[in-house]
Design a protein around this motif. Structure first.
Motif, PDB file in Angstrom:
ATOM      1  N   GLN A  70      14.777  53.470  24.419  1.00 50.46           N
ATOM      2  CA  GLN A  70      15.724  54.055  23.485  1.00 50.46           C
ATOM      3  C   GLN A  70      16.165  55.401  24.044  1.00 50.46           C
ATOM      4  O   GLN A  70      15.458  56.006  24.840  1.00 50.46           O
ATOM      5  CB  GLN A  70      15.094  54.228  22.101  1.00 50.46           C
ATOM      6  N   PRO A  71      17.342  55.880  23.636  1.00 49.04           N
ATOM      7  CA  PRO A  71      17.808  57.154  24.187  1.00 49.04           C
ATOM      8  C   PRO A  71      16.990  58.322  23.670  1.00 49.04           C
ATOM      9  O   PRO A  71      16.470  58.294  22.562  1.00 49.04           O
ATOM     10  CB  PRO A  71      19.257  57.238  23.693  1.00 49.04           C
ATOM     11  N   SER A  72      16.857  59.354  24.485  1.00 46.52           N
ATOM     12  CA  SER A  72      16.156  60.570  24.074  1.00 46.52           C
ATOM     13  C   SER A  72      17.039  61.387  23.151  1.00 46.52           C
ATOM     14  O   SER A  72      18.206  61.598  23.438  1.00 46.52           O
ATOM     15  CB  SER A  72      15.814  61.407  25.307  1.00 46.52           C
ATOM     16  N   PRO A  73      16.505  61.871  22.023  1.00 44.27           N
ATOM     17  CA  PRO A  73      17.332  62.704  21.137  1.00 44.27           C
ATOM     18  C   PRO A  73      17.733  64.014  21.792  1.00 44.27           C
ATOM     19  O   PRO A  73      18.711  64.628  21.424  1.00 44.27           O
ATOM     20  CB  PRO A  73      16.400  62.951  19.939  1.00 44.27           C
ATOM     21  N   GLN A  74      16.942  64.468  22.785  1.00 43.50           N
ATOM     22  CA  GLN A  74      17.272  65.725  23.457  1.00 43.50           C
ATOM     23  C   GLN A  74      18.423  65.552  24.428  1.00 43.50           C
ATOM     24  O   GLN A  74      19.273  66.416  24.550  1.00 43.50           O
ATOM     25  CB  GLN A  74      16.047  66.252  24.208  1.00 43.50           C
ATOM     26  N   LEU A  75      18.464  64.419  25.148  1.00 52.66           N
ATOM     27  CA  LEU A  75      19.383  64.279  26.265  1.00 52.66           C
ATOM     28  C   LEU A  75      20.533  63.314  26.027  1.00 52.66           C
ATOM     29  O   LEU A  75      21.549  63.398  26.688  1.00 52.66           O
ATOM     30  CB  LEU A  75      18.603  63.841  27.515  1.00 52.66           C
ATOM     31  N   ALA A  76      20.360  62.382  25.094  1.00 47.98           N
ATOM     32  CA  ALA A  76      21.381  61.358  24.920  1.00 47.98           C
ATOM     33  C   ALA A  76      22.720  61.951  24.510  1.00 47.98           C
ATOM     34  O   ALA A  76      23.774  61.444  24.875  1.00 47.98           O
ATOM     35  CB  ALA A  76      20.929  60.334  23.875  1.00 47.98           C
ATOM     36  N   THR A  77      22.698  63.043  23.732  1.00 42.99           N
ATOM     37  CA  THR A  77      23.935  63.635  23.246  1.00 42.99           C
ATOM     38  C   THR A  77      24.334  64.868  24.054  1.00 42.99           C
ATOM     39  O   THR A  77      25.278  65.548  23.698  1.00 42.99           O
ATOM     40  CB  THR A  77      23.789  64.033  21.767  1.00 42.99           C
ATOM     41  N   ARG A  78      23.611  65.156  25.147  1.00 43.07           N
ATOM     42  CA  ARG A  78      23.916  66.328  25.957  1.00 43.07           C
ATOM     43  C   ARG A  78      24.095  65.927  27.410  1.00 43.07           C
ATOM     44  O   ARG A  78      23.224  65.328  28.016  1.00 43.07           O
ATOM     45  CB  ARG A  78      22.787  67.353  25.850  1.00 43.07           C
ATOM     46  N   ALA A  91      12.172  68.463  23.143  1.00 45.01           N
ATOM     47  CA  ALA A  91      11.544  67.420  22.329  1.00 45.01           C
ATOM     48  C   ALA A  91      10.907  66.388  23.253  1.00 45.01           C
ATOM     49  O   ALA A  91      11.291  66.262  24.416  1.00 45.01           O
ATOM     50  CB  ALA A  91      12.590  66.745  21.436  1.00 45.01           C
ATOM     51  N   VAL A  92       9.952  65.656  22.718  1.00 46.34           N
ATOM     52  CA  VAL A  92       9.348  64.574  23.494  1.00 46.34           C
ATOM     53  C   VAL A  92      10.399  63.496  23.740  1.00 46.34           C
ATOM     54  O   VAL A  92      11.311  63.303  22.931  1.00 46.34           O
ATOM     55  CB  VAL A  92       8.123  63.999  22.751  1.00 46.34           C
ATOM     56  N   THR A  93      10.300  62.815  24.874  1.00 41.66           N
ATOM     57  CA  THR A  93      11.244  61.756  25.221  1.00 41.66           C
ATOM     58  C   THR A  93      10.523  60.415  25.304  1.00 41.66           C
ATOM     59  O   THR A  93       9.295  60.373  25.499  1.00 41.66           O
ATOM     60  CB  THR A  93      11.902  62.040  26.580  1.00 41.66           C
ATOM     61  N   PRO A  94      11.230  59.304  25.180  1.00 37.63           N
ATOM     62  CA  PRO A  94      10.584  57.998  25.331  1.00 37.63           C
ATOM     63  C   PRO A  94       9.879  57.842  26.677  1.00 37.63           C
ATOM     64  O   PRO A  94       8.785  57.283  26.750  1.00 37.63           O
ATOM     65  CB  PRO A  94      11.753  57.014  25.186  1.00 37.63           C
ATOM     66  N   LEU A 262      13.072  63.229  31.037  1.00 40.85           N
ATOM     67  CA  LEU A 262      11.888  64.083  30.962  1.00 40.85           C
ATOM     68  C   LEU A 262      12.157  65.324  30.117  1.00 40.85           C
ATOM     69  O   LEU A 262      13.297  65.777  30.006  1.00 40.85           O
ATOM     70  CB  LEU A 262      11.470  64.516  32.366  1.00 40.85           C
ATOM     71  N   PRO A 263      11.121  65.907  29.550  1.00 42.88           N
ATOM     72  CA  PRO A 263      11.291  67.172  28.823  1.00 42.88           C
ATOM     73  C   PRO A 263      11.741  68.281  29.766  1.00 42.88           C
ATOM     74  O   PRO A 263      11.233  68.391  30.890  1.00 42.88           O
ATOM     75  CB  PRO A 263       9.885  67.462  28.281  1.00 42.88           C
ATOM     76  N   LEU A 264      12.684  69.091  29.314  1.00 42.79           N
ATOM     77  CA  LEU A 264      13.138  70.245  30.088  1.00 42.79           C
ATOM     78  C   LEU A 264      13.007  71.492  29.238  1.00 42.79           C
ATOM     79  O   LEU A 264      13.653  71.625  28.205  1.00 42.79           O
ATOM     80  CB  LEU A 264      14.576  70.082  30.564  1.00 42.79           C
ATOM     81  N   TRP A 265      12.135  72.380  29.684  1.00 39.45           N
ATOM     82  CA  TRP A 265      11.953  73.681  29.054  1.00 39.45           C
ATOM     83  C   TRP A 265      13.004  74.605  29.657  1.00 39.45           C
ATOM     84  O   TRP A 265      12.950  74.946  30.823  1.00 39.45           O
ATOM     85  CB  TRP A 265      10.526  74.150  29.327  1.00 39.45           C
ATOM     86  N   ASN A 266      13.976  75.002  28.827  1.00 42.84           N
ATOM     87  CA  ASN A 266      15.136  75.748  29.323  1.00 42.84           C
ATOM     88  C   ASN A 266      14.855  77.251  29.307  1.00 42.84           C
ATOM     89  O   ASN A 266      15.415  78.017  28.508  1.00 42.84           O
ATOM     90  CB  ASN A 266      16.374  75.414  28.488  1.00 42.84           C
TER      91      ASN A 266
END
Length: 322
Positions: A70-78, A91-94, A262-266
Motif C-alpha cells: 500500500q502507498p506510504s502516507p508520508q510519500l504517496a502524496t509528496r 511516519a512509518v512506511t509499509p 523508507l522513513p526520511l527524517w528531514n
C-alpha cells in the motif's frame, strides 16, 4: 592526480576538523545564549500518522527491495522534488514494517540502533548524553524518557560505521575497518551490523560526498541494500548544509527514500528557521548547545535540535512498529 580527486581526498581525511572547532571532545564550547525569536517545536510523536500493520515478510533474494502493499502516507502524496516541504519527523512506511518484521525473524535486537555517518555522527555530541543524565526534557518532551530507556546503550556506542571524514564509500570499504574489532574482510558497516544486530540504523551521510552525487547515489543504494537484506530499518536523514550549492545530495536522499519507501527524517527543514540555519561560519558544522530540551534559547542551536529530532524519530517508529 586530478585536482578534483585531491580535493576529495583532502575532504575525506581532513573533514570535520576546521581550525578552531573542537571535534568529538568531552569538553564542549561555552554556550552563550543570544535572544532570538522562539523556535517552533518539532512535531510531537503523538501527532504522527501511522498505517495499519502488514503481515510479516517472507524471505527475499539478496539485494532486492521490499515490495510495498500500500502507498506510504508520508510519500504517496509528496513528490521527492518537494522534499523541502516534507515533515521533519517521518511516519512509518509499509516497507519499513516489512523490513522490521523480517529483522525480528532474523533475531535482530528490537531495542538497538546503529549510527552511520561522518564526524557529526561520530561526535560525542550526537545522542551520547541520553545514556547518562546529562540532559533535560521538560514537560513538552517528557514522553521521550520511554524511548531513551528503550534504546539504552545505543546512544553512547561509538559506531564502527561512523568516523571523522567518512563518506558513503568509506562505510562500504574494508580499508577503513577497525582491525581491532573486525575481520580484515569486513566493511565498517558490516562489522557494526554483526556486533550490534540492530533493528534500526540512523543514516546521516552526504556532507563528505559533495564532489560526486552520482557516486553518492550508487554507494547509498549499497548501504540501503545491505541494511534491508539484514532486516535493519534504514532511517534516512537530510543534511543541514548545502556545500554542493544546489541541494543535489539531499535530492538524492529524498529520491531514494521515496523509491525504497523508507522513513526520511528531514533535518534540513528543522534548521531552516534557526540563526544562520544552524551552521557555523564554515557552513558545514552545526551550532552547539547542551541538551536542555526544555530551554527555548538552547533550541535555537542545531545540535540540540538534531538530538531532539533523532529522539522523536526513533520514538515514532518504535511505537508504530513494536
Amino acid at each position: 592526480m586530478p585536482r578534483k580527486t585531491l580535493l576529495a581526498l583532502f575532504l575525506l581525511l581532513g573533514a570535520c576538523v576546521p581550525a578552531g572547532v573542537p571535534v568529538a571532545t568531552h569538553t564542549p564550547p561555552v554556550f552563550t545564549p543570544v535572544p532570538t525569536q522562539t523556535q517552533p517545536a518539532l512535531e510531537s510523536s503523538s501527532q504522527l500518522a501511522t498505517v495499519p500493520p502488514t503481515s510479516p515478510a517472507p524471505t527475499r533474494p539478496a539485494g532486492t527491495k521490499p515490495a510495498s502493499t500500500q502507498p506510504s502516507p508520508q510519500l504517496a502524496t509528496r513528490s521527492p522534488l518537494d522534499w523541502q516541504k516534507w515533515p521533519v519527523i517521518p511516519a512509518v512506511t509499509p516497507a519499513s514494517r516489512e523490513i522490521y518484521a523480517r529483522g525480528q525473524m532474523l533475531g535482530n535486537d528490537p531495542h538497538a540502533f546503529i549510527k552511520i555517518g561522518d564526524c557529526e555522527t561520530y561526535s560525542d555530541w550526537y545522542l551520547k548524553d541520553f545514556d547518562s543524565e546529562n540532559y533535560t526534557l521538560g514537560d513538552d518532551y517528557a514522553v521521550l524518557e520511554e524511548v531513551i530507556e528503550t534504546f539504552h546503550g545505543s546512544y553512547s556506542r561509538a559506531s564502527l560505521a561512523a568516523k571523522s571524514g567518512f563518506n558513503a564509500a568509506a562505510v562500504l570499504s574494508p580499508f577503513w575497518t577497525d582491525r581491532k574489532q573486525c575481520d580484515a574482510s569486513e566493511t565498517p558497516l558490516g562489522c557494526e551490523l554483526r556486533i550490534m544486530q540492530p533493528a534500526y540504523a540512523l543514516v546521516s551521510l552526504g556532507t563528505n560526498d559533495v564532489f560526486d552525487e552520482k557516486k553518492f547515489e550508487v554507494n547509498l543504494r549499497a548501504v540501503l541494500d545491505t541494511l534491508i537484506d539484514q532486516g535493519v530499518v534504514p532511517i534516512l536523514s537530510t543534511k543541514a548544509d548545502n556545500l554542493e550549492g544546489d541541494h543535489a545530495i539531499n535530492q538524492v536522499i529524498a529520491n531514494l527514500a521515496a523509491e525504497y519507501d523508507l522513513p526520511l527524517w528531514n533535518f534540513w527543514r528543522a534548521v531552516q528557521t534557526l540563526p544562520d540555519k544552524g551552521l557555523q561560519e564554515d557552513k558545514s558544522h552545526l551550532t552547539w548547545a547542551p541538551n536542555r530540551l526544555d530551554d527555548a534559547l538552547v533550541l535555537t542551536r542545531a545540535w540540540p535540535q538534531r538530538n531532539l529530532g533523532a529522539l522523536l524519530t526513533l520514538d515514532a517508529l518504535w511505537r508504530a512498529l513494536e
